[in-house]
Design a protein around this motif. Structure first.
Motif, PDB file in Angstrom:
ATOM      1  N   ILE A  14      40.169  26.635  38.366  1.00 23.68           N
ATOM      2  CA  ILE A  14      39.567  27.312  37.211  1.00 23.68           C
ATOM      3  C   ILE A  14      38.462  28.227  37.720  1.00 23.68           C
ATOM      4  O   ILE A  14      37.645  27.823  38.544  1.00 23.68           O
ATOM      5  CB  ILE A  14      39.043  26.276  36.185  1.00 23.68           C
ATOM      6  CG1 ILE A  14      40.243  25.499  35.624  1.00 23.68           C
ATOM      7  CG2 ILE A  14      38.248  26.961  35.072  1.00 23.68           C
ATOM      8  CD1 ILE A  14      39.918  24.481  34.551  1.00 23.68           C
ATOM      9  N   LYS A  15      38.459  29.470  37.213  1.00 15.95           N
ATOM     10  CA  LYS A  15      37.553  30.491  37.761  1.00 15.95           C
ATOM     11  C   LYS A  15      36.469  30.922  36.772  1.00 15.95           C
ATOM     12  O   LYS A  15      36.547  30.647  35.574  1.00 15.95           O
ATOM     13  CB  LYS A  15      38.362  31.741  38.119  1.00 15.95           C
ATOM     14  CG  LYS A  15      39.309  31.530  39.280  1.00 15.95           C
ATOM     15  CD  LYS A  15      39.963  32.827  39.721  1.00 15.95           C
ATOM     16  CE  LYS A  15      41.032  33.271  38.750  1.00 15.95           C
ATOM     17  NZ  LYS A  15      41.803  34.430  39.249  1.00 15.95           N
ATOM     18  N   GLY A  16      35.502  31.650  37.282  1.00 12.67           N
ATOM     19  CA  GLY A  16      34.478  32.268  36.448  1.00 12.67           C
ATOM     20  C   GLY A  16      33.847  33.414  37.213  1.00 12.67           C
ATOM     21  O   GLY A  16      33.951  33.489  38.440  1.00 12.67           O
ATOM     22  N   CYS A  17      33.218  34.329  36.492  1.00 17.69           N
ATOM     23  CA  CYS A  17      32.499  35.440  37.136  1.00 17.69           C
ATOM     24  C   CYS A  17      31.222  35.680  36.347  1.00 17.69           C
ATOM     25  O   CYS A  17      31.073  35.160  35.233  1.00 17.69           O
ATOM     26  CB  CYS A  17      33.359  36.700  37.151  1.00 17.69           C
ATOM     27  SG  CYS A  17      33.757  37.298  35.502  1.00 17.69           S
ATOM     28  N   ASN A  18      30.305  36.454  36.913  1.00 18.31           N
ATOM     29  CA  ASN A  18      29.086  36.748  36.159  1.00 18.31           C
ATOM     30  C   ASN A  18      29.377  37.743  35.047  1.00 18.31           C
ATOM     31  O   ASN A  18      30.193  38.666  35.207  1.00 18.31           O
ATOM     32  CB  ASN A  18      27.949  37.222  37.073  1.00 18.31           C
ATOM     33  CG  ASN A  18      28.291  38.425  37.920  1.00 18.31           C
ATOM     34  OD1 ASN A  18      29.431  38.613  38.317  1.00 18.31           O
ATOM     35  ND2 ASN A  18      27.296  39.246  38.207  1.00 18.31           N
ATOM     36  N   VAL A  19      28.712  37.530  33.912  1.00 14.74           N
ATOM     37  CA  VAL A  19      28.897  38.378  32.733  1.00 14.74           C
ATOM     38  C   VAL A  19      27.510  38.788  32.258  1.00 14.74           C
ATOM     39  O   VAL A  19      26.719  37.939  31.822  1.00 14.74           O
ATOM     40  CB  VAL A  19      29.647  37.617  31.609  1.00 14.74           C
ATOM     41  CG1 VAL A  19      29.842  38.521  30.399  1.00 14.74           C
ATOM     42  CG2 VAL A  19      31.006  37.116  32.111  1.00 14.74           C
ATOM     43  N   GLU A  20      27.213  40.082  32.384  1.00 14.30           N
ATOM     44  CA  GLU A  20      25.869  40.572  32.051  1.00 14.30           C
ATOM     45  C   GLU A  20      25.791  41.109  30.627  1.00 14.30           C
ATOM     46  O   GLU A  20      26.807  41.255  29.935  1.00 14.30           O
ATOM     47  CB  GLU A  20      25.469  41.651  33.067  1.00 14.30           C
ATOM     48  CG  GLU A  20      25.404  41.085  34.476  1.00 14.30           C
ATOM     49  CD  GLU A  20      24.886  42.065  35.509  1.00 14.30           C
ATOM     50  OE1 GLU A  20      24.794  43.279  35.225  1.00 14.30           O
ATOM     51  OE2 GLU A  20      24.579  41.590  36.630  1.00 14.30           O
ATOM     52  N   ASN A  21      24.546  41.391  30.204  1.00 18.72           N
ATOM     53  CA  ASN A  21      24.304  41.917  28.861  1.00 18.72           C
ATOM     54  C   ASN A  21      23.150  42.900  28.921  1.00 18.72           C
ATOM     55  O   ASN A  21      22.238  42.720  29.748  1.00 18.72           O
ATOM     56  CB  ASN A  21      23.975  40.740  27.923  1.00 18.72           C
ATOM     57  CG  ASN A  21      24.018  41.159  26.471  1.00 18.72           C
ATOM     58  OD1 ASN A  21      23.053  41.674  25.927  1.00 18.72           O
ATOM     59  ND2 ASN A  21      25.154  40.959  25.851  1.00 18.72           N
ATOM     60  N   ALA A  22      23.161  43.900  28.015  1.00 19.22           N
ATOM     61  CA  ALA A  22      22.082  44.892  27.959  1.00 19.22           C
ATOM     62  C   ALA A  22      20.744  44.209  27.696  1.00 19.22           C
ATOM     63  O   ALA A  22      19.692  44.691  28.134  1.00 19.22           O
ATOM     64  CB  ALA A  22      22.370  45.923  26.867  1.00 19.22           C
TER      65      ALA A  22
END
Ligand code: THU
Length: 135
Positions: A39-47
Motif C-alpha cells: 500500500i502506497k502514499g505520497c505527499n499531498v500539499e495545499n495552498a
C-alpha cells in the motif's frame, strides 16, 4: 525480507503521484503487508501550507483505513529525491512509532535508489505513548 525489492520499488514509484506544487519536493512511501500486498502514499500539499500531509502518514492512514493494522505490516519504505537517504520528519516518526511494530524494518531511500535500513524504535526514542492517557 521476502518482497523487499518490490517494497523499495513501490516506494520509489509512489513519488510519481506526489502533489507538491509549492515545495517541488516529492516523497513516496510504501508498506509491505504479510500477504504481500503493498500500500502506497505520497505527499499531498495545499495552498494553506499547514494542511499539507507527508507521504508517510498518507501511506499509513491508507493502510489502517483499508482495515490493516501494525501486525499486518512487515516493512515500510520512504523515498525522496535527496542526496543522502531521506529522514522522516518528527511528526511522521511519532505516527510511525504508534502505527508500526517497534521492530518493523524501515527503509530510507535516496534519489539514486540507495537505501539504509533502520528499526522503527531507533527513529524516536522516548516517543509519546497513548498508555499514559487517562492515568
Ligand atoms: N515531506 C514528507 O512527505 N515526508 C517527510 O518526512 C518530510 C517532508 C513532505 C512535506 C512537504 O510536502 C514536502 O515534503 C516539503 O516539506
Amino acid at each position: 525480507m521476502k518482497h523487499q525489492d518490490e517494497l523499495l520499488r513501490e516506494a520509489i514509484l509512489a513519488k510519481v503521484n506526489s502533489y507538491s506544487p509549492y515545495s517541488s519536493f516529492r516523497v513516496g512511501a510504501a508498506a509491505l503487508l504479510k500477504d504481500g500486498t503493498i500500500i502506497k502514499g505520497c505527499n499531498v500539499e495545499n495552498a494553506s501550507f499547514g494542511l499539507s500531509m507527508c507521504a508517510e502518514r498518507v501511506c499509513l492512514f491508507n493502510v489502517y483505513s483499508s482495515g490493516y493494522h501494525k501486525e499486518d505490516i512487515v516493512g515500510f519504505a520512504i523515498s525522496g529525491d535527496t542526496d543522502d537517504v531521506i529522514y522522516p520528519c518528527g511528526a511522521c516518526r511519532q505516527v510511525m512509532c504508534e502505527l508500526l511494530n517497534e521492530t518493523c524494518s524501515v527503509f530510507l531511500i535516496n534519489k539514486k535508489d540507495e537505501y539504509k535500513e533502520v528499526k522503527v524504535k531507533r527513529l524516536l526514542p522516548f516517543y509519546f505513548k497513548g498508555d499514559v492517557l487517562g492515568e
